[in-house]
Design a protein around this motif. Sequence first.
Motif, PDB file in Angstrom:
ATOM      1  N   MET A   1      34.233  -5.806  -9.669  1.00 48.15           N
ATOM      2  CA  MET A   1      35.094  -4.712  -9.699  1.00 48.15           C
ATOM      3  C   MET A   1      34.607  -3.641 -10.538  1.00 48.15           C
ATOM      4  N   SER A   2      34.681  -2.311 -10.095  1.00 44.28           N
ATOM      5  CA  SER A   2      34.323  -1.059 -10.673  1.00 44.28           C
ATOM      6  C   SER A   2      35.357  -0.985 -11.942  1.00 44.28           C
ATOM      7  N   LYS A   3      34.898  -0.344 -13.050  1.00 41.22           N
ATOM      8  CA  LYS A   3      35.401   0.017 -14.081  1.00 41.22           C
ATOM      9  C   LYS A   3      36.245   1.227 -13.802  1.00 41.22           C
ATOM     10  N   THR A   4      37.313   1.444 -14.896  1.00 39.20           N
ATOM     11  CA  THR A   4      38.154   2.584 -14.870  1.00 39.20           C
ATOM     12  C   THR A   4      37.924   3.434 -15.878  1.00 39.20           C
ATOM     13  N   PHE A   5      37.844   4.721 -15.340  1.00 39.85           N
ATOM     14  CA  PHE A   5      37.426   5.869 -16.081  1.00 39.85           C
ATOM     15  C   PHE A   5      38.377   6.830 -16.148  1.00 39.85           C
ATOM     16  N   LEU A   6      38.669   7.439 -17.267  1.00 39.18           N
ATOM     17  CA  LEU A   6      39.758   8.647 -17.399  1.00 39.18           C
ATOM     18  C   LEU A   6      38.863  10.083 -17.965  1.00 39.18           C
ATOM     19  N   PHE A   7      38.824  10.762 -17.184  1.00 43.09           N
ATOM     20  CA  PHE A   7      38.208  12.280 -17.654  1.00 43.09           C
ATOM     21  C   PHE A   7      39.349  13.196 -18.234  1.00 43.09           C
ATOM     22  N   LYS A   8      39.179  13.350 -19.456  1.00 43.93           N
ATOM     23  CA  LYS A   8      40.161  14.148 -20.354  1.00 43.93           C
ATOM     24  C   LYS A   8      40.171  15.597 -20.446  1.00 43.93           C
ATOM     25  N   ASN A   9      41.034  16.377 -20.163  1.00 41.41           N
ATOM     26  CA  ASN A   9      41.153  17.910 -20.563  1.00 41.41           C
ATOM     27  C   ASN A   9      39.883  18.718 -19.843  1.00 41.41           C
ATOM     28  N   ALA A 113      20.105   0.733   0.722  1.00 38.22           N
ATOM     29  CA  ALA A 113      21.083  -0.258   0.071  1.00 38.22           C
ATOM     30  C   ALA A 113      20.490  -0.794  -1.118  1.00 38.22           C
ATOM     31  N   ALA A 114      19.164  -0.945  -1.107  1.00 39.06           N
ATOM     32  CA  ALA A 114      18.203  -1.648  -2.152  1.00 39.06           C
ATOM     33  C   ALA A 114      18.095  -0.641  -3.500  1.00 39.06           C
ATOM     34  N   THR A 115      17.905   0.558  -3.070  1.00 40.39           N
ATOM     35  CA  THR A 115      17.299   1.632  -4.094  1.00 40.39           C
ATOM     36  C   THR A 115      17.854   2.926  -4.307  1.00 40.39           C
ATOM     37  N   ALA A 116      18.818   3.409  -3.345  1.00 36.67           N
ATOM     38  CA  ALA A 116      19.518   4.701  -3.536  1.00 36.67           C
ATOM     39  C   ALA A 116      20.419   4.635  -4.557  1.00 36.67           C
ATOM     40  N   LEU A 117      20.280   5.399  -5.654  1.00 37.91           N
ATOM     41  CA  LEU A 117      21.313   5.766  -6.570  1.00 37.91           C
ATOM     42  C   LEU A 117      22.597   6.503  -6.234  1.00 37.91           C
ATOM     43  N   ALA A 118      22.196   7.122  -5.264  1.00 37.89           N
ATOM     44  CA  ALA A 118      23.210   8.195  -4.536  1.00 37.89           C
ATOM     45  C   ALA A 118      23.816   7.336  -3.202  1.00 37.89           C
ATOM     46  N   ALA A 418      26.923  14.695 -16.641  1.00 42.36           N
ATOM     47  CA  ALA A 418      27.360  13.258 -16.302  1.00 42.36           C
ATOM     48  C   ALA A 418      27.452  13.306 -14.584  1.00 42.36           C
ATOM     49  N   THR A 419      27.029  12.297 -13.772  1.00 42.57           N
ATOM     50  CA  THR A 419      27.222  12.186 -12.279  1.00 42.57           C
ATOM     51  C   THR A 419      27.800  11.062 -12.112  1.00 42.57           C
ATOM     52  N   MET A 420      29.079  10.882 -11.543  1.00 44.00           N
ATOM     53  CA  MET A 420      29.774   9.719 -10.832  1.00 44.00           C
ATOM     54  C   MET A 420      29.427   9.498  -9.417  1.00 44.00           C
ATOM     55  N   VAL A 421      28.775   8.430  -9.115  1.00 43.48           N
ATOM     56  CA  VAL A 421      28.684   8.005  -7.478  1.00 43.48           C
ATOM     57  C   VAL A 421      29.512   6.901  -7.154  1.00 43.48           C
ATOM     58  N   SER A 422      30.536   7.064  -6.251  1.00 45.51           N
ATOM     59  CA  SER A 422      31.564   6.298  -5.889  1.00 45.51           C
ATOM     60  C   SER A 422      32.021   5.383  -6.789  1.00 45.51           C
ATOM     61  N   ASP A 435      22.655   0.031 -12.596  1.00 52.13           N
ATOM     62  CA  ASP A 435      23.237  -1.461 -12.283  1.00 52.13           C
ATOM     63  C   ASP A 435      24.036  -1.414 -10.871  1.00 52.13           C
ATOM     64  N   LYS A 436      24.029  -0.268 -10.207  1.00 51.91           N
ATOM     65  CA  LYS A 436      24.967  -0.183  -8.977  1.00 51.91           C
ATOM     66  C   LYS A 436      24.255   0.763  -8.208  1.00 51.91           C
ATOM     67  N   MET A 437      24.079   0.564  -7.000  1.00 54.31           N
ATOM     68  CA  MET A 437      23.545   1.571  -5.985  1.00 54.31           C
ATOM     69  C   MET A 437      24.445   2.562  -5.383  1.00 54.31           C
ATOM     70  N   GLY A 438      24.273   3.262  -4.601  1.00 53.60           N
ATOM     71  CA  GLY A 438      25.312   4.248  -3.785  1.00 53.60           C
ATOM     72  C   GLY A 438      25.731   3.486  -2.732  1.00 53.60           C
ATOM     73  N   GLU A 439      26.705   4.092  -2.210  1.00 47.35           N
ATOM     74  CA  GLU A 439      27.232   3.583  -0.879  1.00 47.35           C
ATOM     75  C   GLU A 439      26.642   4.048   0.457  1.00 47.35           C
ATOM     76  N   ARG A 440      26.651   3.379   1.370  1.00 53.71           N
ATOM     77  CA  ARG A 440      26.401   3.880   2.615  1.00 53.71           C
ATOM     78  C   ARG A 440      27.743   4.790   3.188  1.00 53.71           C
ATOM     79  N   LEU A 441      27.381   5.946   3.563  1.00 54.78           N
ATOM     80  CA  LEU A 441      28.226   6.702   3.947  1.00 54.78           C
ATOM     81  C   LEU A 441      28.848   6.578   5.477  1.00 54.78           C
ATOM     82  N   ALA A 442      30.039   6.592   5.486  1.00 50.10           N
ATOM     83  CA  ALA A 442      30.607   6.267   6.799  1.00 50.10           C
ATOM     84  C   ALA A 442      31.428   7.869   7.266  1.00 50.10           C
TER      85      ALA A 442
END
Length: 445
Positions: A1-9, A113-118, A418-422, A435-442
Amino acid sequence: MSKTFLFKNGRIVNRGEITGGDLLVKNGFIEKVGGVIEASGAEEIDAEGKLLLPGIIDDQVHFREPGLTHKANIFTESRAAVAGGVTSFMEMPNTKPPALTQELLEDKYRIGAATALANYSFFMGAGNDNLEQVLRTDPKTVCGVKVFMGSSTGNMLVDDAKTLEGLFSQVPMLIATHCEDEATIRENVAKFRERYGEDVPMEAHPLIRNVEGCYRSSSFAVDLARKYNTRLHILHISTAKELDLFRNDIPLAEKRITAEVCVHHLYFNSDQYAKLGSQIKCNPAVKDAHNQEALFPALLDNRLDIIATDHAPHTWEEKQGKYFDAPSGVPLVQHTLNVMLEFHQRGMISLERIVEKMSHAPAICFEMDRRGYLDEGYWADIILLDPEKSWTVDKSNIHYKCGWSPFEGHNFKGKVEATMVSGHLAFRDDRFNEDKMGERLAFSR
């Protein structure tokens, strides 16, 4: 399960507005946007004085894998993309072997799927004899079909009229085209070889791959698309003459024919060949100031729909060859946002329009599933940008495998913090988290 993040202000740039507030990310998606948000257990990220932008969607890159990995690969170039705020990419089929069968296309998806960080998608390639394979492409899981209507990539040239008619009349999904007329280019090459032999100057590139060559091919593609009501997307428009081919009187979502402009055609013109030479040699060519200056108004009035890079790295050694030996292509994906921020700082474009052209419009054009916006319920593809921080491009901060950039030594104002991907914090404070690669686009087609 992904973490929860809160961007403030933060200052949130989305849907033509800039608003202040917080943004909550949970399980990979944006859960809440705006106002004061409280979320116990969330990792808080201080966005005070910073901009929150939707991740950039680059609809045209060449990451060189498989077969050309001495230049680049999906791992290295997706890292460079993420460092520059590009959270999703669509990669071209002219690898070795080229993606001309469904099996070869899926091989690229496995690598992604194995190597794309985006987040990633790969175009299906069209050739002169693979229509049956092209028609098997799934429009919900593949971004589009790529047709090279010009010999930029050698063996993927589609020059058979019957094949083009078949593609434009039968392919139900988006067709993206590289448009340069091969006969025009061959004729010009012969003229310049007769005059200079093998020592053709780099400044001749926009005269060899000239305005007329671009227009003949792109107008032909538009004619075919109108004949068959094809969903056509023409890549990297570089000339003033081509701009009349495109409409701006209807919403993007209703257009059947769309167009893209690349950052290097907006930023450079033929005067820079004297200093940069083959570093800015690309196809279509960087052209003179008249053509360069026509592109920006067309971008702002919506004849040009999307900003992309056509990121196409080659090694520094390869680029040192004479005109006919130095390959065409420029590494750009890490610096595309900074180029557009520079235009913003010159007063040429607003932040809201940058987001529209680099995030919203690609999502609309390709009918992407829950991407391109900072909306509740959408995938959390987010850039945290310090708009005041200046930095200089040099070897130590270039993430391309090729290790060079035409912007080396250039100072940019505005830094991706910072860059957040999915929902995954893939890049923060100049460090990557793999630790986690990007998602296949749909795609919602």
